[in-house]
Motif scaffolding. Structure first.
Motif, short mmCIF file in Angstrom:
data_model
loop_
_atom_site.label_atom_id
_atom_site.label_comp_id
_atom_site.label_asym_id
_atom_site.label_seq_id
_atom_site.Cartn_x
_atom_site.Cartn_y
_atom_site.Cartn_z
N LYS A 1 1.08 15.42 7.09
CA LYS A 1 0.36 14.74 6.01
C LYS A 1 -0.02 13.30 6.36
O LYS A 1 -0.59 12.59 5.52
CB LYS A 1 1.20 14.75 4.73
N LEU A 2 0.27 12.87 7.59
CA LEU A 2 -0.04 11.50 7.99
C LEU A 2 -1.52 11.34 8.29
O LEU A 2 -2.14 12.19 8.91
CB LEU A 2 0.78 11.13 9.23
N ASP A 3 -2.09 10.23 7.86
CA ASP A 3 -3.49 9.89 8.09
C ASP A 3 -3.56 8.92 9.27
O ASP A 3 -3.37 7.72 9.12
CB ASP A 3 -4.09 9.25 6.84
N ASP B 1 0.84 -1.20 0.00
CA ASP B 1 0.00 0.00 0.00
C ASP B 1 0.88 1.25 0.00
O ASP B 1 1.79 1.38 0.82
CB ASP B 1 -0.91 -0.01 1.23
N VAL B 2 0.59 2.18 -0.91
CA VAL B 2 1.39 3.41 -1.04
C VAL B 2 0.59 4.65 -0.66
O VAL B 2 0.99 5.77 -0.98
CB VAL B 2 1.96 3.56 -2.47
N SER B 3 -0.52 4.47 0.05
CA SER B 3 -1.36 5.60 0.41
C SER B 3 -0.61 6.68 1.19
O SER B 3 -0.95 7.86 1.11
CB SER B 3 -2.56 5.12 1.26
N LEU B 4 0.40 6.26 1.96
CA LEU B 4 1.13 7.20 2.81
C LEU B 4 2.51 7.54 2.26
O LEU B 4 3.34 8.10 2.97
CB LEU B 4 1.27 6.63 4.23
N VAL B 5 2.76 7.23 1.00
CA VAL B 5 4.01 7.62 0.36
C VAL B 5 3.86 9.04 -0.18
O VAL B 5 2.98 9.32 -1.00
CB VAL B 5 4.40 6.66 -0.77
N GLN B 6 4.70 9.94 0.29
CA GLN B 6 4.64 11.35 -0.09
C GLN B 6 5.61 11.63 -1.24
O GLN B 6 6.43 10.81 -1.60
CB GLN B 6 4.99 12.21 1.13
#
Length: 293
Positions: free
Chosen positions: A103-105, A63-68
């Motif tokens: 930017k962290l969820d 999962d790359v949802s948290l890759v900035q």
């Protein structure tokens, strides 16, 4: 198990050939190969290498949802192999040094029960802040600290703070000597090292020491157990330790049995060390073994 991994995504340049890697990414990819969900927290550059890396990580089903993304360049590391052992030239001021905690969820982060981190990601103030905001805001069942000491990429304060948060510590035999001298003023044997670490950092319940062809040593429940290595022909060891870590936590999260976890992890690590690249395709017998747990 659902593993959340923070750290570097970079390109290992091995004998002139680029391989996507970085210990945290290798770990996340191998967790997926072991049959579990994994997600990365990292930062890539707004460049071609960043675009290519993001696509490849997605193809690994990590999962790359948290890759900035950042205007800094995507990380890369020239690697020289000497008798199969990697020597790294760590580049600085690259994208993964700029993970933005704002930017962290945290709703997404709260879905994970296992957390992995290392030392390199702590070299920059910004990424270091993001790491400890996560550790302070969310409770994980297992917090895996893979020390992964690299030249000029760690300090005593980084190691001590990391040891205050992890529940599982992984080091290699050389790192035992470095940390023993750093924290206790002397080189320590494996058992003495483990006892002193667990005495000083009470939340650490399991310590794994890898020692190449000598296999691994596990300290858990105040007992030190040696797990023999598999006999292999080494091709390159890049990624082997990360695959060991992923296999270990995959089995340990289900069984709580550190010795059995290390036995399986040795087999996975041995396969990777006998293969080219850090994330080779697993053979059927290894897939079946992992599926037994």
């Amino acid at each position: 198990m659902k593993a959340l991994v923070i750290g570097e995504i970079l390109w290992d340049i091995i004998e002139g050939t680029p391989h996507l890697g970085g210990a945290p990414l290798n770990f996340a990819a191998h967790v997926k190969k072991c049959g579990h969900q994994s997600a990365m927290i990292s930062c890539l550059g707004n460049d071609d290498l960043g675009d290519k890396a993001l696509k490849m990580v997605e193809d690994m089903e990590v999962d790359v949802s948290l890759v900035q993304r950042s205007d800094k360049p995507t990380g890369y590391v020239p690697v020289t192999l000497r008798d199969g052992q990697p020597e790294y030239e760590i580049t600085e001021d690259v994208a993964y040094d700029y993970i933005d905690s704002s930017k962290l969820d945290f709703d997404f982060i709260s879905q994970f029960d296992t957390f992995y981190f290392g030392s390199i990601i702590q070299r920059s103030p910004q990424s270091n802040e993001a790491l400890y905001e996560i550790l302070q805001k969310h409770q994980f069942d297992n917090i895996f600290y893979d020390v992964n000491l690299r030249k000029n990429s760690y300090t005593q304060s980084v190691i001590e703070r990391s040891l205050e948060y992890c529940t599982i510590l992984k080091v290699n035999d050389e790192e035992v000597a470095v940390i023993g001298q750093m924290l206790f003023g002397q080189a320590l044997g494996f058992e003495s090292f483990c006892k002193q670490i667990c005495s000083r950092f009470g939340q650490i319940k399991t310590i794994i020491i890898t020692a190449g062809k000598e296999g691994s040593v596990v300290y858990s429940g105040s007992l030190l157990s040696k797990v023999p290595a598999e006999e292999i022909t080494v091709v390159d060891t890049v990624g082997a330790g990360d695959s060991f870590s992923a296999a270990f936590i995959s089995i340990f999260a289900k069984t709580g049995d550190a010795v059995k976890s290390a036995e399986v992890a040795n087999k996975v690590g041995a396969f990777v060390a006998s293969s080219h690249g850090p994330i080779p395709q697993y053979p059927e017998d290894l897939i079946r073994l992992l599926a037994e747990f």
